[in-house]
Design a protein around this motif. Sequence first.
Motif, short mmCIF file in Angstrom:
data_model
loop_
_atom_site.label_atom_id
_atom_site.label_comp_id
_atom_site.label_asym_id
_atom_site.label_seq_id
_atom_site.Cartn_x
_atom_site.Cartn_y
_atom_site.Cartn_z
N GLY A 1 -6.04 72.69 79.89
CA GLY A 1 -6.11 71.92 81.13
C GLY A 1 -6.57 70.50 80.92
N GLY A 2 -5.80 69.73 80.17
CA GLY A 2 -6.10 68.32 79.98
C GLY A 2 -7.00 68.06 78.78
N SER A 3 -6.89 66.86 78.24
CA SER A 3 -7.71 66.47 77.10
C SER A 3 -7.85 64.96 77.02
CB SER A 3 -7.11 67.00 75.79
OG SER A 3 -7.79 66.47 74.68
N GLY B 1 17.35 88.14 71.66
CA GLY B 1 18.33 87.15 72.05
C GLY B 1 17.76 85.81 72.47
N SER B 2 16.45 85.70 72.47
CA SER B 2 15.84 84.41 72.76
C SER B 2 15.70 83.60 71.48
CB SER B 2 14.47 84.61 73.41
OG SER B 2 13.56 85.23 72.52
N VAL B 3 15.37 82.33 71.64
CA VAL B 3 15.21 81.43 70.50
C VAL B 3 13.87 80.71 70.66
CG1 VAL B 3 16.14 79.45 69.26
CG2 VAL B 3 17.69 81.11 70.29
N THR B 4 13.09 80.69 69.60
CA THR B 4 11.76 80.08 69.63
C THR B 4 11.76 78.78 68.85
OG1 THR B 4 10.68 82.24 69.82
CG2 THR B 4 9.32 80.39 69.09
N ILE B 5 11.31 77.72 69.50
CA ILE B 5 11.02 76.46 68.82
C ILE B 5 9.58 76.52 68.34
CG2 ILE B 5 10.76 73.96 69.10
CD1 ILE B 5 12.79 74.13 71.41
N ILE B 6 9.36 76.18 67.08
CA ILE B 6 8.00 76.14 66.52
C ILE B 6 7.74 74.71 66.07
CG2 ILE B 6 6.40 77.13 64.84
CD1 ILE B 6 8.41 79.48 64.57
N THR B 7 6.72 74.11 66.62
CA THR B 7 6.42 72.73 66.26
C THR B 7 4.93 72.46 66.45
OG1 THR B 7 7.14 70.43 66.55
CG2 THR B 7 6.91 71.75 68.55
N GLY B 8 4.43 71.43 65.74
CA GLY B 8 2.99 71.23 65.65
C GLY B 8 2.39 70.24 66.62
N THR B 9 3.20 69.64 67.52
CA THR B 9 2.57 68.95 68.64
C THR B 9 1.99 70.01 69.56
OG1 THR B 9 4.70 68.91 69.78
CG2 THR B 9 4.10 66.95 68.53
N LEU B 10 1.25 69.62 70.59
CA LEU B 10 0.66 70.64 71.44
C LEU B 10 0.61 70.14 72.88
CD1 LEU B 10 -2.06 73.09 70.37
CD2 LEU B 10 -1.90 72.36 72.74
N ASP B 11 1.10 70.97 73.77
CA ASP B 11 1.14 70.64 75.19
C ASP B 11 -0.22 70.94 75.82
OD1 ASP B 11 1.55 70.50 77.90
OD2 ASP B 11 3.24 71.88 77.95
N TYR B 12 -0.92 69.90 76.24
CA TYR B 12 -2.17 70.14 76.98
C TYR B 12 -2.06 69.62 78.40
CZ TYR B 12 -3.19 65.53 74.83
OH TYR B 12 -3.13 64.22 74.37
N GLY B 13 -0.84 69.76 78.95
CA GLY B 13 -0.58 69.38 80.32
C GLY B 13 0.67 68.56 80.50
N GLN B 14 1.25 68.06 79.39
CA GLN B 14 2.40 67.16 79.48
C GLN B 14 3.67 67.86 79.94
OE1 GLN B 14 0.32 67.43 76.91
NE2 GLN B 14 -0.38 65.42 76.27
N GLY B 15 3.85 69.14 79.55
CA GLY B 15 5.08 69.84 79.88
C GLY B 15 6.12 69.78 78.78
N HIS B 16 5.74 70.14 77.55
CA HIS B 16 6.65 70.04 76.41
C HIS B 16 7.82 71.03 76.47
CE1 HIS B 16 3.53 68.07 73.47
NE2 HIS B 16 3.87 67.29 74.47
N ALA B 17 7.61 72.18 77.06
CA ALA B 17 8.58 73.26 76.91
C ALA B 17 9.96 72.87 77.41
CB ALA B 17 8.07 74.51 77.64
#
Length: 788
Positions: A262-264, A492-508
């Motif tokens: 919840g924010g940083s 049947g799903s696909v997972t993106i794995i990456t080292g940034t981190l969403d702390y509220g921005q909405g990366h997904a």
Amino acid sequence: MDLPLDVTSLSEGKFAVGQPVARKEDPVLLRGEGRYTDDLSLPDQLHAVMLRSPIAHGVLGPLDLDEARSMPGVVAIVTAAELAAAGIRTMPAATGKNRDGSSTPRPAQSTLATGRVRYVGEPIAMIVAASAAEARDAAEVILPEIEALPAVTTASEAAAPGAPLLHEAAPGNLCLDFHYGDTDKVAAAFAAATHVTRLSLRNNRVVVCPMEPRSAIGEYDAATGRFVLRLGCQGVFGQRALIASVLGVPVEKVRVLTGNVGGSFGMKASCYPEYICLLHAARLLGRPVRWTDARTESFLSDSHGRDHEMICELALAADGRFLALRVTGYGNLGAWLSNATTIPPTLNTVKNIIGVYATPLVEVSTRCLFSNTTPVGAYRGAGRPEGNYYMERLVETAAREMGIDSLELRRRNHIRPGQMPYRAPSGMVYDDGDFPTVLAKALRAADWSGYAARQAESESRGRLRGRGVGQYLEVTADAGNEMGGIRFEPDGSVTIITGTLDYGQGHASPFAQVLAGRLGIPFDRIRLLQGDSDEMLAGGGTGGSRSMMQSGGAILEASDLVVERGKRLAAHRLEVDAADVEFHRGRFTVVGTDIGVSILDLASWVRSAENLPEDLPRTLDVSHVFKGVPSAFPNGCHIAEVEVDPETGIVELVRYATVNDFGVLVNPMLVAGQAHGGIAQGFGQALMERVNYDEAGQPLTGSYMDYGLPRAGDLPDFGFESHPVPARTNPLGVKGCGEAGCAGSLPAVVNALVDALSVFGVTHIDMPATPERVWQAIADARGLQRTG
């Protein structure tokens, strides 16, 4: 990199790049189904509470812990001596170089205070009990013996002769004597100038105030000797390395897990003492130990933001051309070095100070000092908003002093599109931009020509109206190596794995838009994994407005590797040569025919395929490391209008327009949301927020009872328009947007306020321009007018 990716290849369909796709996580969060750290509950867990110093500076005597240890539910009390005996090392701290090339002092900060306390809130011990209430009860009976010493709370006071000394390793409280620029050339430019504008500017200290306080749960597996830390942070890969360095164990012995955050705003990037104490206690007791900061504690224990005192000078020729810029002053570090502590008032000021203006020479001299205050760390922009604020206040003041319209002064000094690429005196090379057009569009968006009527209407109600411009450019952080992982799941799903981190921005959603556009995978089948350090090959975390530059580039390159593998596998399955297979919109097909296989079907087939030739891959999954790209240069123009009640000093923000160049907008809706958040934080700093200390170092703004934060009702609708000039520094052509709102709003709001007060002859007011300060400025000006 000459040109960005042709994004038209990613821009087909409802979920394509450029579409305002809703955030994937919102339905879960709005239903209250998010999983924040404090929502977690582990079997057999214990609870921790921190004992903190009530004194800003003093000699710490022995702790009497007997009564606390006998309290109901108490199972352990972690002390500094115990941590030292267990081999716990000192806290991580950034270092740098002084102007003479010497290394800066790095006082060794133990996890818990030893010998001396240096700020109110410094952790002294950790109490572990069966419940949080029992731990708090035990903490309250411990009365640390502290022999009070004189305290110092501002950087300029800390630099004064005879000031209380915090660290023997830092004589005169000086941590860093920073200098950038050619002193002789700058001095010559000032000597030759027709006009010099000089301003003393205070960049006020703020509390970060994320929605979610810090919280963590420490675990230890005795069988494997492995630590697990669950917490909200800005990047699990980097946090793992910090934790391991303090514990003195290999990084493989630490796992960091992060769920919803919840924010940083920069603050949760740090490794904090509480995390080390939790992991030590978990190892000692063989049980999980959890801790959540109380909000009042977070005012003391979370790193603060800003806190600089600067003298800013601008040298101009007779026609208003900028000749040189000089900034001299202090940065307050607080009691210890925190994350990126010294960067905002030094290197990031250098990089961002000229903004959008052709300025041949820059000199920045900053002394960074320790004080008896909470450590200062990165806060939304970390020097980028500061640099733009300094320049825009100078521009407005110089225009008034020289009798030149401030818009005209800006136009005369804009870096022109024909000058790109432009090498700034910082050494940064602006790859592209169209600053004159951005200003022109912002003036139209703000209805600049209709201002006189609005001003007259305000005057009819006894209000003063002012307008202000904040034209900005910020230099994003360099994008380091970043993981781009793509995993095809059995369901049947696909997972993106990456080292940034969403702390509220909405990366997904935007990350899924990039992948869907590149590989044709249905948007609703794409998942995002960022919060498990065990899954990471690399990861720069999120900070410095670079997540899409990093992870977006990583996803593109990983996608290309998937296509390369897929062509070879599809050729085998379709019984053709790999050279005869093409890929388009999620299908591998034989050239010139409609014979083919979808990428998801191919991933499912290869998972169970038998008797594959040895030279073929066994999966479409890819784990890739994307090499970092240079900084980008988001820019824009904010125009604010304020109303002031001259009888009370109350300031109201009544109108706000922005035009921004964020390069390619992967998801315009989320970009606008990021801009709105930054504007609100800039508005808060400009008019409301300030950490105050008394002479003894006691914070006077320790809760929301006495620390002001903006609310929705304090803000108007924000106009948001885009003038995108794609970046040439990264394959997506994006420029970053997370911190730009602050960079534009600080000067726009303060310039508007000064404009409103100019009828009284007020030429400057420092942030935060609270009603008391505004009223006093008006009263002082009226008094001068009467005596004059």
